[in-house]
Design an enzyme around this catalytic site. Sequence first.
Site, PDB file in Angstrom:
ATOM      1  CG  HIS A  96      42.714  33.923  42.269  1.00  0.00           C
ATOM      2  ND1 HIS A  96      42.711  34.547  43.609  1.00  0.00           N
ATOM      3  CD2 HIS A  96      42.975  34.922  41.296  1.00  0.00           C
ATOM      4  CE1 HIS A  96      42.666  35.854  43.119  1.00  0.00           C
ATOM      5  NE2 HIS A  96      43.053  35.981  41.865  1.00  0.00           N
ATOM      6  CD  GLU A 118      46.555  34.524  44.096  1.00  0.00           C
ATOM      7  OE1 GLU A 118      46.422  33.407  44.130  1.00  0.00           O
ATOM      8  OE2 GLU A 118      47.265  35.427  43.316  1.00  0.00           O
ATOM      9  CB  ALA A 268      34.453  36.501  46.484  1.00  0.00           C
ATOM     10  CG  ASP A 270      39.441  35.656  40.454  1.00  0.00           C
ATOM     11  OD1 ASP A 270      39.248  34.778  39.418  1.00  0.00           O
ATOM     12  OD2 ASP A 270      39.777  36.875  40.210  1.00  0.00           O
ATOM     13  CB  VAL A 298      32.936  37.776  34.949  1.00  0.00           C
ATOM     14  CG1 VAL A 298      34.067  37.871  34.235  1.00  0.00           C
ATOM     15  CG2 VAL A 298      31.786  37.517  33.941  1.00  0.00           C
ATOM     16  CB  ALA A 299      36.910  34.122  37.069  1.00  0.00           C
TER      17      ALA A 299
END
Length: 369
Positions: A96, A118, A268, A270, A298-299
């Site tokens: 990320h 990702e 979102a 991240d 929270v990531a």
Amino acid sequence: MIIGVPKEIKNNEFRVSMTPSGVSELVRNGHHVIVETEAGLNSGFTDAAYEESGAEITSDVDSLFRQADLIVKVKEPLEEEFKRIRPGQAIFTYFHFASCQPLTEAMMRSGAVCIAYETVEKADHSLPLLIPMSELAGRAAIQTGLQYLEKPLGGKGILLSGVPGVKRGKVLILGGGVVGGAAAVLAAGIGADVTICDISLPRLAWLEKVLPPNVHTLYASRQNIKGELPAVDLVIGAVLIPGGKAPKLITRDMLSLMEPGTVLVDVAIDQGGAFETSRPTSHDHPVYSEEGIIHYCVANIPGAFPRTSTQALSNATLPYVLAIADKGWKQACQDDPALMKGLNILDGKVCFKAVADAWDLPYTPVSLD
């Protein structure tokens, strides 16, 4: 090849990148796997289980990084790990990069081969290493929203399902992809009144066909989103631009349209977050209030569900880890266009355009000749 599986050190990140079953497959193919002590314990996997699968167990994480040709992780390296990464070493994890400039610059300085889960993308534009965690995060977002709507936790005191004679709670989901779809299914299942937004009309048409009748679709224009906010109880930020920053669909001035105690869950985060007022939080301190609106950002949401998420992630990543181990990262990427798209940083240069654009860095297309 020597593959290293370190213990995750991000706040309350309980997942591990490989299960004993995955280790067994790598060992069977002639590779040496080094697993850090207790790396899998929080996911239900003991050191003994990894040893039985053929792994070497070590408490010396510095040695693990020194020896490994390939490091397989769950989350991005943190600052204390930067110094352990060496030039030419392949790192395979969720990076990320578009959400963190210091991480991007550190990996450029390291000279490592950075392959991001990702952005691995198939020809049909599906994201095979993001899908399992997105499905989990979408479901978890509703579970989390339910909790923080409770009055003692600062919420409006709304039960999303309602009860006979009382209206259901309203859920607004921004983004009709995997996260949004999973969130909509769970929210609808508990009886909420759900609206899901997207800018793709074909996607909205498909969602309308497959989702329950208490889910309504809406084109994601700014005006349409603003029109929903006064009556909404829970908003899920579920937008995704692969490898790039998420668009800010709810701005600070739009918070005043919502009732105090409304809950925003920003899946979102991240990728920088779907709300202008979002900032990353942790499982230790998951929420904060901005203008009376509860923000949960929270990531690493799936990290709270390691018994489920570790197995789902390892199932998805194992074929790619095997390919890299068997062929080397370069040949594996040449043979698989999906994996090639996972290359984000190579030889100190950014080779994924959305990351370069995010931080105004030079973009260097991948060249493996």
